[in-house]
Design a protein around this motif. Structure first.
Motif, PDB file in Angstrom:
ATOM      1  N   TRP A 407       0.815  -1.206   0.000  1.00  0.00           N
ATOM      2  CA  TRP A 407       0.000   0.000   0.000  1.00  0.00           C
ATOM      3  C   TRP A 407       0.856   1.266   0.000  1.00  0.00           C
ATOM      4  N   PHE A 408       0.306   2.321  -0.570  1.00  0.00           N
ATOM      5  CA  PHE A 408       0.878   3.656  -0.441  1.00  0.00           C
ATOM      6  C   PHE A 408      -0.240   4.676  -0.653  1.00  0.00           C
ATOM      7  N   VAL A 409      -0.038   5.866  -0.127  1.00  0.00           N
ATOM      8  CA  VAL A 409      -1.036   6.935  -0.214  1.00  0.00           C
ATOM      9  C   VAL A 409      -0.411   8.144  -0.888  1.00  0.00           C
ATOM     10  N   VAL A 410      -1.149   8.733  -1.814  1.00  0.00           N
ATOM     11  CA  VAL A 410      -0.765  10.006  -2.423  1.00  0.00           C
ATOM     12  C   VAL A 410      -1.658  11.088  -1.826  1.00  0.00           C
ATOM     13  N   LEU A 490      14.399  -5.539  -1.440  1.00  0.00           N
ATOM     14  CA  LEU A 490      12.974  -5.528  -1.751  1.00  0.00           C
ATOM     15  C   LEU A 490      12.313  -4.182  -1.494  1.00  0.00           C
ATOM     16  N   VAL A 491      12.431  -3.672  -0.276  1.00  0.00           N
ATOM     17  CA  VAL A 491      11.762  -2.412   0.052  1.00  0.00           C
ATOM     18  C   VAL A 491      12.285  -1.253  -0.793  1.00  0.00           C
ATOM     19  N   PRO A 492      13.614  -1.058  -0.917  1.00  0.00           N
ATOM     20  CA  PRO A 492      14.085   0.020  -1.798  1.00  0.00           C
ATOM     21  C   PRO A 492      13.610  -0.146  -3.244  1.00  0.00           C
ATOM     22  N   GLY A 493      13.565  -1.391  -3.721  1.00  0.00           N
ATOM     23  CA  GLY A 493      13.103  -1.626  -5.089  1.00  0.00           C
ATOM     24  C   GLY A 493      11.644  -1.277  -5.269  1.00  0.00           C
ATOM     25  N   MET A 494      10.802  -1.636  -4.290  1.00  0.00           N
ATOM     26  CA  MET A 494       9.375  -1.306  -4.381  1.00  0.00           C
ATOM     27  C   MET A 494       9.162   0.201  -4.313  1.00  0.00           C
ATOM     28  N   LYS A 495       9.877   0.872  -3.435  1.00  0.00           N
ATOM     29  CA  LYS A 495       9.741   2.321  -3.324  1.00  0.00           C
ATOM     30  C   LYS A 495      10.128   3.011  -4.635  1.00  0.00           C
ATOM     31  N   ALA A 496      11.242   2.592  -5.210  1.00  0.00           N
ATOM     32  CA  ALA A 496      11.714   3.216  -6.451  1.00  0.00           C
ATOM     33  C   ALA A 496      10.725   2.991  -7.593  1.00  0.00           C
ATOM     34  N   ILE A 498       7.449   2.443  -7.381  1.00  0.00           N
ATOM     35  CA  ILE A 498       6.238   3.234  -7.133  1.00  0.00           C
ATOM     36  C   ILE A 498       6.469   4.688  -7.525  1.00  0.00           C
ATOM     37  N   LEU A 499       7.588   5.247  -7.124  1.00  0.00           N
ATOM     38  CA  LEU A 499       7.872   6.646  -7.451  1.00  0.00           C
ATOM     39  C   LEU A 499       8.001   6.856  -8.962  1.00  0.00           C
ATOM     40  N   SER A 500       8.655   5.947  -9.642  1.00  0.00           N
ATOM     41  CA  SER A 500       8.799   6.072 -11.098  1.00  0.00           C
ATOM     42  C   SER A 500       7.433   6.047 -11.778  1.00  0.00           C
ATOM     43  N   ALA A 501       6.561   5.139 -11.345  1.00  0.00           N
ATOM     44  CA  ALA A 501       5.225   5.055 -11.941  1.00  0.00           C
ATOM     45  C   ALA A 501       4.429   6.325 -11.670  1.00  0.00           C
ATOM     46  N   LEU A 502       4.531   6.864 -10.462  1.00  0.00           N
ATOM     47  CA  LEU A 502       3.782   8.070 -10.118  1.00  0.00           C
ATOM     48  C   LEU A 502       4.283   9.281 -10.901  1.00  0.00           C
ATOM     49  N   ARG A 503       5.583   9.405 -11.045  1.00  0.00           N
ATOM     50  CA  ARG A 503       6.137  10.591 -11.718  1.00  0.00           C
ATOM     51  C   ARG A 503       5.742  10.660 -13.183  1.00  0.00           C
ATOM     52  N   CYS A 504       5.679   9.521 -13.842  1.00  0.00           N
ATOM     53  CA  CYS A 504       5.342   9.569 -15.262  1.00  0.00           C
ATOM     54  C   CYS A 504       3.831   9.639 -15.498  1.00  0.00           C
TER      55      CYS A 504
END
Length: 607
Positions: A407-410, A490-496, A498-504
């Protein structure tokens, strides 16, 4: 009771604590009520509330004809003080549920409604009636389309954003990540399996070329394996009397075939060498078509490859060819970040672009099969299909495939502000992983898919309810001697990812100040513990199916309310397992993706 209700309502109005809820969210309702909020009940879809402030609405409610001949669904004050439907309708107001047109979801929705029905509570019904003319300060809905647009514009905080399809549909995510290079210097192939939209001619052609190149690389791997190199580990295909063309649809194999000529290996070597040249940009000035399309007879080559990969045919490999195979695969591995996960069976997964819960997903291993499947399904609600490279070498737990729901929240898109939830859970398949049997029970981890299958596990250590918390997974990794993989890989990979998908995708989302959205990202884990993003779900299910999800789903809803209601005014308050992942500096709006930025010129002639 009436006096008590009026006092509570007056306080809630003064403190701006009126909320509206639509969808299967009993936890949200209970948490908000415990905070002193009062709910304004909303009608079902099809009877959307028309916002009419003032005495006109009040008069309509109090003067409803006794024969029920008024507007369908008008509310009257019942003897118990609750807002109830008039005698012209049988639809209750105490729990709104949006009608869903998808027949496949009927059973799931029925279960959700049963979980969300609460015992009658006269005081809450009475308070809901008293705030019937109030604009909610907070709205939590399963679908924005169910809410009257005039009312929606006046609500201060809403749990959804408009136009998130660029992020939350398979087609949208595929297209957004193709444009990632406009926003950051990250290769999407390092975290997102190759994906193509089959409804687009150019992308369908790109998929066909990718399928062929993958087949050539896979044949080199198989050749090394059959030569006894041992670099690639595969299981033996099961015996079957069915014809190869027939058994592939069932995920089974034919009888092993006879040895093939070394010619097929030479062709694979030629194709891979040509591909390396393209990756090294040696084809920039070439005016002829790509050699990967024209250098060999692809139809004949693919048939030979199918014989080796799926029917057990043997290959004759010389010593020189063996060294060439090893050298080419090593050089390709430096250029292709997905070489380690793509295996040697060239499996692709075909997905309807806008469906969820694993519906309509099919695994295929032959090019013509993929193209025919995409053309044969013409459901009116699906406009496109996407095809994605299947991760053939995932990390398994006790021989069983799993994925991770993260999960993550924007809370803001301008500037992008993202909160990462430190807790997540694993979803297991109900049967052991096998590349030689492509049924959903072994390959699709969606709860709505797996509940249809009986659990047939060879290893009793696989959880019977098919879920694990991230804490249980971390303990498992520690027993493997890789306890560091969770926090370091795992955690750094998931964070990266998610951020890439959100930015584009952020410039395509319908931004609304003060709103937020909870998303659920699904990840697969490779054998090297690298996470691979599969999809991002808008409005992820909060209906618990196991003890693990019951606890975690309740926690994430509680912490989300703390984040969006308390943290703004009190930054030091507890927000549970949320942590700030990203808060970018405010930036001016950038160019819209899709502009034609071609530069035209003419060649210079020597004097």
């Amino acid at each position: 009771q009436l006096k008590k209700a009026k006092l509570h309502v007056e306080k809630a109005i003064k403190e701006k604590k009126i909320f509206a809820l639509q969808g299967p969210y009993p936890i949200i309702r209970r948490l908000l009520r415990a905070r002193g909020w009062v709910e304004r009940k909303l009608p079902r879809k099809g009877r959307q509330l028309k916002q009419q402030l003032g005495g006109q609405k009040k008069q309509q409610l109090e003067e409803t004809p006794s024969d029920g001949g008024g507007e369908r669904g008008q509310a009257v004050l019942s003897p118990h003080g609750g807002a109830q439907p008039s005698r012209g309708t049988t639809e209750p107001l105490h729990y709104p549920w949006p009608y869903n047109e998808e027949e496949e979801e009927d059973k799931e929705e029925k279960k959700d409604k049963e979980q969300c029905n609460e015992d009658p509570d006269d005081i809450h019904d009475l308070m809901s009636y008293l705030v019937r003319d109030q604009v909610p300060n907070f709205l939590w809905t399963i679908r924005l389309g169910n809410i009257d647009q005039e009312l929606l514009q006046k609500v201060e905080v809403v749990n959804r954003y408009r136009r998130v399809h660029a992020l939350s549909t398979k087609e949208g995510l595929c297209l957004s990540l193709q444009n990632l290079s406009w926003f950051e210097q990250v290769d999407p192939n390092t975290f997102f399996p190759r994906c193509y939209r089959l409804g687009i001619v150019e992308e369908e052609e790109a998929f066909i070329e990718d399928f062929r190149l993958t087949a050539a690389r896979s044949l080199l791997k198989l050749a090394l394996e059959k030569a006894g190199n041992g670099l690639v580990e595969t299981e033996q295909p099961p015996k079957s009397n069915k014809r190869p063309g027939e058994c592939m649809k069932l995920g089974q194999e034919g009888e092993p075939g006879s040895p093939l000529s070394p010619r097929v290996v030479e062709e694979a070597l030629e194709v891979c060498e040509q591909h390396l040249g393209i990756l090294g940009h040696q084809d920039i000035d070439r005016k002829t078509p790509s050699p990967c399309r024209s250098c060999i007879d692809w139809d004949h080559f693919l048939q030979d490859y199918y014989c080796v990969a799926h029917e057990g045919a043997e290959l004759a490999l010389s010593g020189a060819q063996r060294e060439q195979c090893q050298d080419l695969l090593q050089r390709l591995g430096k250029q292709l970040p997905q070489l380690s996960i793509e295996g040697n069976r060239n499996i692709w997964i075909l997905k309807p672009s806008a469906k969820s819960r694993g519906r309509g997903i099919i695994c295929a291993t032959r090019l013509q099969e993929v193209l025919e499947l995409a053309q044969s399904y013409t459901a009116p609600s699906v406009c496109e299909w996407v095809v994605q490279k299947y991760v053939e070498r995932p990390l398994t737990v006790f021989g069983t495939k799993f994925d991770i729901r993260q999960w993550f929240v924007v809370t803001d898109w301008k500037p992008l502000t993202v909160w990462f939830y430190r807790d997540c859970y694993l979803r297991f398949c109900s049967q052991p992983f096998s590349l030689h049997c492509l049924e959903p029970a072994r390959h699709l981890c969606n709860v709505s898919i797996q509940k249809k299958y009986k659990t047939l596990q060879q290893d009793p250590r696989v959880p019977s309810d098919k879920t694990w918390s991230n804490k249980q997974f971390q303990a498992y990794l520690a027993r493997l001697g890789r306890g560091d993989a969770w926090h370091q890989v795992l955690v750094p990979g998931m964070k990266a990812a998610i951020l890439s998908a959100l930015r584009c995708a952020q410039h395509q989302v319908g931004f609304r100040k003060g709103s937020f959205e909870l998303f659920g990202a699904d990840f697969l884990v490779g054998e090297d513990f690298q996470p691979w993003l599969l999809e991002i779900n808008s409005c992820p299910t909060m209906s618990p199916s196991t003890a693990v999800t019951r606890r975690l789903c309740a926690n994430v809803q509680r912490d989300t309310l703390s984040l969006v209601l308390d943290h703004k005014d009190n930054p030091s308050c507890s927000i549970g397992a949320f942590e700030l992942l990203c808060k970018e500096a405010a930036m001016p709006t950038c160019l819209t993706v899709g502009l034609n930025l071609m530069v035209k010129g003419s060649s210079l002639k020597k004097p």
